[in-house]
Design an enzyme around this catalytic site. Structure first.
Site, PDB file in Angstrom:
ATOM      1  N   ASP A  27     -20.373  -7.192 -21.308  1.00  0.00           N
ATOM      2  CA  ASP A  27     -21.702  -6.732 -21.694  1.00  0.00           C
ATOM      3  C   ASP A  27     -21.995  -7.009 -23.167  1.00  0.00           C
ATOM      4  OD1 ASP A  27     -22.498  -5.929 -19.203  1.00  0.00           O
ATOM      5  OD2 ASP A  27     -22.098  -3.801 -19.523  1.00  0.00           O
ATOM      6  N   HIS A  72      -3.479  -7.740 -29.763  1.00  0.00           N
ATOM      7  CA  HIS A  72      -2.603  -7.506 -30.912  1.00  0.00           C
ATOM      8  C   HIS A  72      -3.363  -7.419 -32.230  1.00  0.00           C
ATOM      9  CE1 HIS A  72       0.984  -7.815 -28.517  1.00  0.00           C
ATOM     10  NE2 HIS A  72       0.689  -9.027 -28.101  1.00  0.00           N
ATOM     11  N   ASP A  88       5.988 -13.822 -25.389  1.00  0.00           N
ATOM     12  CA  ASP A  88       6.369 -12.783 -24.423  1.00  0.00           C
ATOM     13  C   ASP A  88       7.221 -13.358 -23.305  1.00  0.00           C
ATOM     14  OD1 ASP A  88       5.349 -10.142 -25.158  1.00  0.00           O
ATOM     15  OD2 ASP A  88       3.400 -11.107 -25.144  1.00  0.00           O
ATOM     16  N   ARG A 118      -9.711 -12.282 -25.882  1.00  0.00           N
ATOM     17  CA  ARG A 118      -8.586 -11.751 -25.115  1.00  0.00           C
ATOM     18  C   ARG A 118      -8.699 -10.233 -25.090  1.00  0.00           C
ATOM     19  NH1 ARG A 118      -2.125 -12.716 -26.058  1.00  0.00           N
ATOM     20  NH2 ARG A 118      -2.486 -11.582 -28.005  1.00  0.00           N
ATOM     21  N   GLU A 156       3.022 -14.936 -18.900  1.00  0.00           N
ATOM     22  CA  GLU A 156       3.966 -14.730 -20.011  1.00  0.00           C
ATOM     23  C   GLU A 156       5.160 -13.874 -19.605  1.00  0.00           C
ATOM     24  OE1 GLU A 156       1.700 -12.958 -23.186  1.00  0.00           O
ATOM     25  OE2 GLU A 156       0.340 -11.972 -21.788  1.00  0.00           O
TER      26      GLU A 156
END
Length: 258
Positions: free
Chosen positions: A89, A50, A180, A75, A154
């Site tokens: 990476d 988000h 959520d 996240r 969620e």
């Protein structure tokens, strides 16, 4: 020169004698991330789902917080294995994958963070910050020890499958997302609704029985305290953007009179 990587969030939680308190970093700013890294909190969640974060901004934030005694978790926006490999990476050691609603989805996330034969992560350690360009001894052989994977429950389906999700080998913990989850339950914007709280508690119980740490997002201090009392191992108690928004509003309320 051989380089040693930082302990993973898995290691930090295992060694901690108390729950770990953290906050979101959603601005995409390395400067803000560094300010938050020096706060004294235990961990930061750099948000690509988000927040306006791409690979370059995540890299800059990981570099900015590296000098501080805090654990960064990234996240990713989805469970896409290509994105997961790219973020790994960059040197992210701790990943949170959102919207995991089944054990099969959890197993797919595990495969995305592991090298063959146990996974599908592409091998590019000589080119990547993850292994510090092959300066971390035995990185390829010991990569699983350097990466911690957390999944986010969620949805209603995720609550129902929480025990099976937590039992997946390679899942190091579960974070519950009440926002959520509330939407999934038809209670949009009502994270503190009794039914939502009860669903969160169901996940706590299921994950705890699987022997995995469980966390939750809870900006309201009273709600956070209740979840901590219920056994949360890690919590998110604020965000850079909300602190700035509410703080600036408080200044306006104090000094602007019409």
């Amino acid at each position: 020169m051989p380089i040693r990587l930082s302990p993973t969030f898995r290691d930090v939680l295992a060694e901690s004698r108390r729950p770990s308190a953290g906050m979101w970093v959603s601005t995409g700013s390395p400067l803000v991330a560094e300010i938050c890294a020096g706060s004294g909190l235990d961990w930061l969640l750099i948000d690509m789902e988000h927040g306006p974060n791409g690979l370059e901004s995540v890299l800059a934030q990981l570099q900015a917080v590296a000098a501080y005694p805090i654990t960064p978790v990234v996240r990713v926006p989805t469970a896409d294995p290509v994105t997961i490999a790219q973020v790994l990476d960059l040197g992210a050691q701790n990943l949170l994958v959102p919207m995991i609603s089944s054990a099969d989805e959890a197993r797919a996330a595990v495969r995305a963070v592991r090298y063959p034969p146990h996974g599908r992560r592409g091998v590019g350690s000589a080119l990547a910050r993850s292994a510090r360009w092959n300066r971390v001894d035995r990185y390829l052989l010991e990569a699983d020890a350097h990466v911690a994977l957390y999944v986010q429950v969620e949805t209603v389906a995720g609550v129902d499958a929480a025990a099976e999700i937590a039992a997946v080998d390679g899942v190091d913990g579960v974070l519950v997302g009440p926002s959520d989850l509330a939407a999934s339950m038809g209670l949009l914007g009502q994270q503190a609704h009794p039914d939502v709280v009860a669903a969160v508690m169901r996940v706590f119980e299921a994950v705890g029985q699987a022997g995995k740490p469980v966390g939750v997002n809870a900006f309201d201090p009273d709600v956070a305290d209740a979840y901590l009392a219920a056994g949360a191992s890690f919590v998110l108690v604020g965000a850079d953007v909300t602190l700035l928004a509410r703080g600036s509003e408080a200044l306006a309320a104090r000094y602007i009179h019409t």
